[in-house]
Design a protein around this motif. Structure first.
Motif, short mmCIF file in Angstrom:
data_model
loop_
_atom_site.label_atom_id
_atom_site.label_comp_id
_atom_site.label_asym_id
_atom_site.label_seq_id
_atom_site.Cartn_x
_atom_site.Cartn_y
_atom_site.Cartn_z
N LYS A 1 -0.54 -20.53 -11.25
CA LYS A 1 -1.66 -20.06 -12.08
C LYS A 1 -1.60 -18.54 -12.22
O LYS A 1 -1.40 -17.84 -11.23
CB LYS A 1 -2.96 -20.49 -11.39
N SER A 2 -1.78 -18.06 -13.44
CA SER A 2 -1.69 -16.61 -13.67
C SER A 2 -3.06 -15.95 -13.61
O SER A 2 -3.21 -14.86 -13.07
CB SER A 2 -1.08 -16.35 -15.05
N PHE A 3 -4.06 -16.58 -14.25
CA PHE A 3 -5.42 -16.03 -14.28
C PHE A 3 -6.25 -16.80 -13.25
O PHE A 3 -6.37 -18.02 -13.34
CB PHE A 3 -6.04 -16.21 -15.67
N LEU A 4 -6.81 -16.08 -12.29
CA LEU A 4 -7.52 -16.77 -11.20
C LEU A 4 -9.03 -16.81 -11.41
O LEU A 4 -9.62 -15.90 -11.98
CB LEU A 4 -7.20 -16.08 -9.87
N TYR A 5 -9.62 -17.88 -10.90
CA TYR A 5 -11.07 -18.07 -10.92
C TYR A 5 -11.61 -17.58 -9.57
O TYR A 5 -10.87 -17.50 -8.58
CB TYR A 5 -11.36 -19.57 -11.13
N TYR A 6 -12.92 -17.29 -9.49
CA TYR A 6 -13.54 -16.78 -8.25
C TYR A 6 -13.13 -17.60 -7.03
O TYR A 6 -12.85 -17.07 -5.97
CB TYR A 6 -15.06 -16.81 -8.33
N THR A 7 -13.15 -18.95 -7.21
CA THR A 7 -12.85 -19.85 -6.08
C THR A 7 -11.43 -19.63 -5.56
O THR A 7 -11.17 -19.76 -4.37
CB THR A 7 -13.06 -21.31 -6.53
N ASP A 8 -10.49 -19.31 -6.46
CA ASP A 8 -9.12 -19.05 -6.03
C ASP A 8 -9.07 -17.76 -5.20
O ASP A 8 -8.35 -17.67 -4.20
CB ASP A 8 -8.19 -18.90 -7.24
N ASP A 9 -9.86 -16.78 -5.60
CA ASP A 9 -9.91 -15.51 -4.86
C ASP A 9 -10.44 -15.73 -3.45
O ASP A 9 -10.01 -15.07 -2.51
CB ASP A 9 -10.81 -14.49 -5.58
N ASP A 10 -11.39 -16.68 -3.29
CA ASP A 10 -12.01 -16.91 -1.98
C ASP A 10 -10.98 -17.22 -0.89
O ASP A 10 -11.19 -16.90 0.27
CB ASP A 10 -13.01 -18.09 -2.05
N TRP A 11 -9.88 -17.89 -1.25
CA TRP A 11 -8.89 -18.23 -0.22
C TRP A 11 -7.62 -17.39 -0.31
O TRP A 11 -6.60 -17.70 0.30
CB TRP A 11 -8.58 -19.73 -0.18
N GLY A 12 -7.71 -16.32 -1.07
CA GLY A 12 -6.59 -15.38 -1.10
C GLY A 12 -5.42 -15.81 -1.96
O GLY A 12 -4.27 -15.42 -1.72
N CYS A 13 -5.72 -16.61 -2.98
CA CYS A 13 -4.68 -17.03 -3.92
C CYS A 13 -4.08 -15.80 -4.61
O CYS A 13 -4.79 -14.85 -4.93
CB CYS A 13 -5.31 -17.95 -4.97
N GLN A 14 -2.75 -15.82 -4.83
CA GLN A 14 -2.10 -14.73 -5.55
C GLN A 14 -1.82 -15.15 -6.99
O GLN A 14 -1.58 -16.33 -7.27
CB GLN A 14 -0.77 -14.37 -4.86
N GLU A 15 -1.82 -14.17 -7.88
CA GLU A 15 -1.50 -14.45 -9.29
C GLU A 15 0.00 -14.72 -9.43
O GLU A 15 0.80 -14.15 -8.67
CB GLU A 15 -1.82 -13.22 -10.16
N ASN A 16 0.34 -15.53 -10.41
CA ASN A 16 1.75 -15.76 -10.71
C ASN A 16 2.43 -14.42 -11.00
O ASN A 16 2.07 -13.74 -11.97
CB ASN A 16 1.86 -16.67 -11.94
N PRO A 17 3.41 -14.01 -10.18
CA PRO A 17 4.05 -12.72 -10.42
C PRO A 17 4.79 -12.67 -11.76
O PRO A 17 5.01 -11.58 -12.31
CB PRO A 17 5.04 -12.56 -9.26
N ASN A 18 5.15 -13.84 -12.32
CA ASN A 18 5.87 -13.87 -13.60
C ASN A 18 4.94 -14.00 -14.80
O ASN A 18 5.40 -13.99 -15.94
CB ASN A 18 6.84 -15.05 -13.63
N GLY A 19 3.64 -14.16 -14.56
CA GLY A 19 2.71 -14.37 -15.68
C GLY A 19 2.95 -15.71 -16.36
O GLY A 19 3.58 -16.61 -15.78
N PHE A 20 2.47 -15.86 -17.59
CA PHE A 20 2.66 -17.12 -18.32
C PHE A 20 4.16 -17.38 -18.48
O PHE A 20 4.95 -16.43 -18.60
CB PHE A 20 1.98 -17.06 -19.68
#
Ligand code: GLN
Length: 411
Positions: free
Chosen positions: A132-151
């Motif tokens: 996933k490239s664009f994260l939702y608040y819930t993803d931030d809660d557990w420290g999810c990282q953005e896709n380093p390659n983007g879309f």
């Protein structure tokens, strides 16, 4: 070079689930129940070509912190989600797309976590792992990282047929997106940047597949004014329908009949139908909103006026973005999608987590038909003639949707 038109027939299935955290086994067995139904309904006819499941389809979505999610994280080709995808792919001889929490690294303390989706092929091998490239608040809660390659986009081998019915090998341009990828970045970027749609329009993506855990507007979020009152409203609907607080499970509302499509609604009216009720019908508000996020693929009369008055030139020549189109227009074409076709598969989850996160279900299959000029259309909603509606599942119940889609490509 003379291009040949090829028809690519695709039988696409979506399995809509209500996964609850800690119940992966139960969710997996309900998924198989739905799939068994598909097997028996097939009566020996062709299997689906692609089966699509939601974001975090087997694990549940609302993880609160890193320690909460860690036991559910896996490498792309390990763990219950990969095992399931592999078995589904082999059973149906098809591509399978499914979301899962990914870990990169063995050490619990240092592993990088992503919200990902895998695609497996008919042999059960991994074709692509998309983060996933664009994260939702819930993803931030557990420290999810953005896709380093983007879309990203990639190609999958399928069969296409020319006018004489001869079969050709086609590499179908495919893209995966996960839920928030459809939104504007962090809900802060300009709405009309349509980042995800613009990326895929610019790359000529022909098949867009999105596993999602999209919230219904009845969900209680940090922006809800009176959470107690909001929950009571949802609870009263659940009570009336005899559904538990975590939402409906096992009461399958299937859609295997191609004549069963939603009633179209003009934008304003669709947006007014926001209530979380009639759980066995699709949610037209969300469906309309999702289509709106794909505006660059939709025929619009306005776009021709913008093009001729050079209104979009400042956006198309900005140095901050590397896109070659804006709202579907480029410097040399009023509508980049004209004459092309793209199929969209939105596989959303349903149900409720933590007595607050209410999901919108309403998974669906659509085609953006650029062969329809549609220059009398100026509304991005289900009435727009360039959007073909193949079918949707309900907002509140698990179920399976299967459709035969024909996609025209040029090679
Ligand atoms: N924009 C989505 C929503 O509001 C994001 C949810 C998600 O990424 N799971 O529901």
């Amino acid at each position: 070079m003379v291009l040949t038109r090829l028809k690519v027939p695709l039988r696409i299935g979506i399995i809509q689930l209500n996964p609850q955290i800690g119940h992966t086994k139960e969710t997996t067995s309900r998924a198989w129940k739905l799939l068994d139904e598909l097997k028996s309904k097939n009566h020996g006819t062709a299997s689906p070509d692609i089966l699509v499941f939601p974001e975090f389809a087997l694990t549940g979505y609302s993880f609160h912190d890193r320690n909460h999610i860690l036991p559910y994280t896996c490498k792309p080709t390990e763990g219950p989600t990969f095992d399931f995808a592999k078995e589904v792919s082999k059973t149906f001889n098809c591509y399978t797309v499914i979301g899962y929490p990914e870990r990169c690294g063995d050490d619990d303390k240092t592993a990088t976590l992503y919200n990902s989706a895998i695609m497996t092929d008919a042999s059960g091998d991994l074709v692509f792992n998309y983060r996933k490239s664009f994260l939702y608040y819930t993803d931030d809660d557990w420290g999810c990282q953005e896709n380093p390659n983007g879309f990203q986009h990639f190609e999958i081998p399928v069969k296409g047929f020319d006018v004489n019915g001869n079969s050709n090998d086609v590499k179908l341009k495919t893209g995966l997106g996960i839920c928030m990828d459809l939104s504007n970045y962090k809900f802060e970027a300009p709405f009309s940047d349509y980042e995800f749609a613009t990326y895929h329009l610019d790359h000529g993506t022909e098949l867009l597949i999105c596993p999602m855990a999209w919230l219904h507007s009845a969900a209680i979020t940090k922006d809800t004014k009176d959470p107690q009152q909001q929950w009571e409203k949802v609870k009263s609907v659940l009570d009336r329908e005899g559904i538990p607080e975590y939402g409906s499970q096992g009461r399958f509302v299937n859609n295997l009949d191609s004549s069963n499509v939603i009633k179209t609604e003009p934008f304003e009216h669709a947006m007014s139908l926001k209530d979380y009720n009639d759980l066995d019908t699709p949610d037209i508000t969300n469906i309309t909103y999702w289509l709106l996020r794909l505006t660059p693929f939709v025929a619009l009369k306005k776009r021709y006026e913008w093009f001729h008055s050079k209104l979009l030139v400042p956006f198309l020549t900005r140095t901050s973005t590397k896109t070659s189109s804006y709202v579907g227009s480029s410097l040399d074409k009023p509508w980049v999608h004209e004459g092309k076709e793209t199929v969209l598969v939105l596989a959303n989850r349903c149900g409720i987590e933590d007595k607050q996160t209410v999901y919108a279900g309403s998974s669906g299959i659509y085609k953006f038909n650029g062969h329809i000029h549609g220059d009398e259309d100026d509304s991005v909603d289900t009435t727009n003639k360039s959007i073909e509606l193949y079918g949707n599942l309900s907002k509140g119940h698990e179920g399976i949707l299967v459709r035969d889609v024909e996609l025209v490509v040029e090679r």
